[in-house]
Design a protein around this motif. Sequence first.
Motif, mmCIF file in Angstrom:
data_model
loop_
_atom_site.group_PDB
_atom_site.id
_atom_site.type_symbol
_atom_site.label_atom_id
_atom_site.label_comp_id
_atom_site.label_asym_id
_atom_site.label_seq_id
_atom_site.Cartn_x
_atom_site.Cartn_y
_atom_site.Cartn_z
ATOM 1 N N UNK A 54 -18.738 3.835 9.902
ATOM 2 C CA UNK A 54 -20.052 4.233 10.410
ATOM 3 C C UNK A 54 -20.558 3.296 11.510
ATOM 4 N N UNK A 55 -20.188 2.023 11.431
ATOM 5 C CA UNK A 55 -20.697 1.049 12.403
ATOM 6 C C UNK A 55 -19.728 0.773 13.547
ATOM 7 N N UNK A 56 -18.574 1.419 13.553
ATOM 8 C CA UNK A 56 -17.547 1.083 14.538
ATOM 9 C C UNK A 56 -18.020 1.325 15.976
ATOM 10 N N UNK A 61 -14.993 -3.892 15.259
ATOM 11 C CA UNK A 61 -14.226 -5.053 14.823
ATOM 12 C C UNK A 61 -12.724 -4.797 14.872
ATOM 13 N N UNK A 62 -11.976 -5.841 15.244
ATOM 14 C CA UNK A 62 -10.516 -5.795 15.174
ATOM 15 C C UNK A 62 -9.985 -6.674 14.039
ATOM 16 N N UNK A 63 -10.819 -7.601 13.549
ATOM 17 C CA UNK A 63 -10.529 -8.341 12.320
ATOM 18 C C UNK A 63 -11.751 -8.203 11.420
ATOM 19 N N UNK A 64 -11.522 -8.241 10.128
ATOM 20 C CA UNK A 64 -12.604 -7.922 9.192
ATOM 21 C C UNK A 64 -13.743 -8.927 9.257
ATOM 22 N N UNK A 65 -13.456 -10.216 9.068
ATOM 23 C CA UNK A 65 -14.500 -11.228 8.926
ATOM 24 C C UNK A 65 -14.560 -12.140 10.146
#
Length: 219
Positions: A54-56, A61-65
């Motif tokens: 939903x937030x892409x 993001x390409x890495x989670x954190x």
Amino acid sequence: MITLYTWLPTAPSAVIEHGIPPDIGHSSLFVEHDDGAETYISFWPEMEGLVGRLTYSFKPRTIRNAVSLEQESDPNGPYMQRPPDFSDSADGLDEDRMVAAWQSMLDLPYDLKRWNCSNVTRLLLLIAIDPRQLGPVLKASEFNIESLQAENPEGFFPAVMLEFAAMALFDCNPSDVRRLVKVLRHVNGGAKDAETSENLKIPAVENLALSNVLATESG
């Protein structure tokens, strides 16, 4: 030393007037080890999960954190895209125990209500506490109307409404974690400013219990 970074939810005026992407706030931790090493802790939803999808469009993001405060705050990046609202440090915690626990948590499934960034940072802080301090610290960091009024004398009613809305939506939110760190700073580093001792409104009985704990440690 451990530093908690707190982002409050995006104000509607900032979204409308400045085009800042909306978010619900965030909590992250920065750990400075005795040997000079550094660890940044920031828990985000899985990229392939519902929140990630939903937030892409505005947080691609390409890495989670996020792995640093700079990356987290980068206005052109995919994370918080703004500086934190608050920075609070605390000493006297077990950094190694915290980081070891984080390594076992960073890939766990995200749950907005029960296992979000604030749940994770709060648990890591509790893991790093001297076990003898745990009960008094938890008691002193509980939400209470008096501390909220002291922290928000001009905007008390909106602050109360926001706090109760957050309590209904999340088991833990950034304000909960910040209260905990304020107590830890008071316990382990002394009352370094008026805000720490006055706004927390720690009951006298809890002050006595904490004094006993500290006396036991030094004795």
